[in-house]
Write an enzyme that holds these catalytic residues in place. Structure first.
Site, PDB file in Angstrom:
ATOM      1  N   HIS A  17       0.840  -1.199   0.000  1.00 18.35           N
ATOM      2  CA  HIS A  17       0.000   0.000   0.000  1.00 18.35           C
ATOM      3  C   HIS A  17       0.879   1.255   0.000  1.00 18.35           C
ATOM      4  O   HIS A  17       0.624   2.218  -0.731  1.00 18.35           O
ATOM      5  CB  HIS A  17      -0.863   0.063   1.270  1.00 18.35           C
ATOM      6  CG  HIS A  17      -1.907  -1.000   1.386  1.00 18.35           C
ATOM      7  ND1 HIS A  17      -2.071  -1.747   2.528  1.00 18.35           N
ATOM      8  CD2 HIS A  17      -2.866  -1.414   0.524  1.00 18.35           C
ATOM      9  CE1 HIS A  17      -3.088  -2.576   2.361  1.00 18.35           C
ATOM     10  NE2 HIS A  17      -3.588  -2.398   1.147  1.00 18.35           N
ATOM     11  N   LYS A  41     -18.349  -5.258   7.870  1.00 17.84           N
ATOM     12  CA  LYS A  41     -17.292  -6.257   7.679  1.00 17.84           C
ATOM     13  C   LYS A  41     -16.505  -6.433   8.962  1.00 17.84           C
ATOM     14  O   LYS A  41     -16.225  -5.464   9.657  1.00 17.84           O
ATOM     15  CB  LYS A  41     -16.339  -5.794   6.578  1.00 17.84           C
ATOM     16  CG  LYS A  41     -16.910  -5.963   5.190  1.00 17.84           C
ATOM     17  CD  LYS A  41     -15.802  -5.794   4.174  1.00 17.84           C
ATOM     18  CE  LYS A  41     -16.323  -6.010   2.761  1.00 17.84           C
ATOM     19  NZ  LYS A  41     -15.297  -5.731   1.765  1.00 17.84           N
ATOM     20  N   ARG A  90      -1.821  -5.423  -8.843  1.00 17.64           N
ATOM     21  CA  ARG A  90      -0.753  -6.386  -8.565  1.00 17.64           C
ATOM     22  C   ARG A  90      -0.541  -7.340  -9.726  1.00 17.64           C
ATOM     23  O   ARG A  90       0.572  -7.761 -10.007  1.00 17.64           O
ATOM     24  CB  ARG A  90      -1.079  -7.189  -7.303  1.00 17.64           C
ATOM     25  CG  ARG A  90      -0.977  -6.373  -6.039  1.00 17.64           C
ATOM     26  CD  ARG A  90      -1.574  -7.106  -4.882  1.00 17.64           C
ATOM     27  NE  ARG A  90      -3.002  -7.266  -5.088  1.00 17.64           N
ATOM     28  CZ  ARG A  90      -3.879  -7.527  -4.137  1.00 17.64           C
ATOM     29  NH1 ARG A  90      -3.475  -7.704  -2.906  1.00 17.64           N
ATOM     30  NH2 ARG A  90      -5.158  -7.642  -4.410  1.00 17.64           N
ATOM     31  N   SER A 127      -3.242  -7.654   2.465  1.00 16.08           N
ATOM     32  CA  SER A 127      -3.456  -7.623   3.916  1.00 16.08           C
ATOM     33  C   SER A 127      -3.997  -8.958   4.424  1.00 16.08           C
ATOM     34  O   SER A 127      -3.607  -9.429   5.496  1.00 16.08           O
ATOM     35  CB  SER A 127      -4.446  -6.518   4.287  1.00 16.08           C
ATOM     36  OG  SER A 127      -3.928  -5.256   3.968  1.00 16.08           O
TER      37      SER A 127
HETATM   38  O1  PNS Z   1      -8.785  -2.693   0.342  1.00 15.39           O
HETATM   39  P1  PNS Z   1     -10.068  -3.086  -0.315  1.00 15.39           P
HETATM   40  O2  PNS Z   1     -10.910  -3.941   0.605  1.00 15.39           O
HETATM   41  O3  PNS Z   1      -9.869  -3.691  -1.666  1.00 15.39           O
HETATM   42  O4  PNS Z   1     -10.869  -1.693  -0.521  1.00 15.39           O
HETATM   43  C1  PNS Z   1     -12.094  -1.706  -1.179  1.00 15.39           C
HETATM   44  C2  PNS Z   1     -12.709  -0.302  -1.206  1.00 15.39           C
HETATM   45  C3  PNS Z   1     -12.900   0.217   0.214  1.00 15.39           C
HETATM   46  C4  PNS Z   1     -11.804   0.625  -1.972  1.00 15.39           C
HETATM   47  C5  PNS Z   1     -14.039  -0.473  -1.956  1.00 15.39           C
HETATM   48  O5  PNS Z   1     -14.764  -1.518  -1.383  1.00 15.39           O
HETATM   49  C6  PNS Z   1     -14.894   0.783  -1.934  1.00 15.39           C
HETATM   50  O6  PNS Z   1     -14.638   1.688  -2.700  1.00 15.39           O
HETATM   51  N1  PNS Z   1     -15.890   0.787  -1.031  1.00 15.39           N
HETATM   52  C7  PNS Z   1     -16.799   1.895  -0.856  1.00 15.39           C
HETATM   53  C8  PNS Z   1     -18.199   1.517  -1.320  1.00 15.39           C
HETATM   54  C9  PNS Z   1     -18.368   1.803  -2.804  1.00 15.39           C
HETATM   55  O7  PNS Z   1     -18.146   2.890  -3.287  1.00 15.39           O
HETATM   56  N2  PNS Z   1     -18.773   0.746  -3.533  1.00 15.39           N
HETATM   57  C10 PNS Z   1     -18.974   0.801  -4.959  1.00 15.39           C
HETATM   58  C11 PNS Z   1     -17.704   0.397  -5.698  1.00 15.39           C
HETATM   59  S1  PNS Z   1     -17.913   0.458  -7.455  1.00 15.39           S
END
Ligand code: PNS
Length: 165
Positions: A17, A41, A90, A127
């Site tokens: 990150h 979550k 990645r 993670s």
């Molecule tokens: O580290 P992660 O778990 O891959 O992060 C995911 C994250 C938080 C970036 C993604 O789940 C997110 O943007 N969540 C906010 C909710 C949202 O906007 N959802 C629609 C995505 S198209």
């Protein structure tokens, strides 16, 4: 002012990150590392802990700040005048989902997603894997900042003690 967001769960922040955040900080005037604080979550670290770890890890970068968000990322972007989302890729396997999210986010508000290829030394890093390896006693000290490694060891020991009680 060119402002970007690096969103994620960061449970916990890894060196992968930080590689993306550091490189984003060279591309934009200001970078907001936005921690998703979705309470539905289950996480190893709560939002305040994840934010505190990121603040410490990002302290060397003058134009990086850390914030939490709940709800849609696009709402956060609209409310904060952010028009760029930076995501690390990645491997090709990340691309399908990230492309779908990028297109969905672009359909919701005026935002572009910028994909930054993960540095090869971090291409396997996630993670979830860090937590799994640490849970079984593996050494993840080269994969996360030192203070995150310490926090991981302490939290996992506390979880084990609670499970055995
Ligand atoms: O580290 P992660 O778990 O891959 O992060 C995911 C994250 C938080 C970036 C993604 O789940 C997110 O943007 N969540 C906010 C909710 C949202 O906007 N959802 C629609 C995505 S198209």
């Amino acid at each position: 002012m060119r402002r970007a967001v690096c969103p994620g769960s960061f449970d916990p922040v890894t060196n992968g990150h930080l590689d993306i955040v550091q490189r984003a900080s060279t591309l934009f005037d200001e970078v907001v590392v936005a921690v998703g604080v979705n309470k539905s979550k289950s996480r190893l670290f709560d939002p305040d802990e994840r934010i505190a770890m990121l603040e410490r890890a990002c302290a060397p970068y003058d134009n990086v700040r850390v914030d939490g968000f709940s709800g849609l990322l696009t709402t956060y972007c609209s409310e904060h005048g952010i028009h760029a989302i930076v995501k690390g890729l990645r491997a090709v396997s990340d691309f399908d989902y990230e492309l779908q999210m990028a297109q969905m986010n672009a359909s919701l508000t005026d935002v572009e997603t910028v994909f930054v290829p993960t540095s090869p030394e971090y291409s396997f890093l996630a993670s979830s894997l860090v937590k799994e390896v640490a849970m079984f006693g593996g050494d993840v000290s080269s994969l996360v900042p030192d203070f995150v490694n310490t926090a991981l060891i302490e939290r996992l020991a506390a979880r084990r003690a609670a499970d055995e009680a």
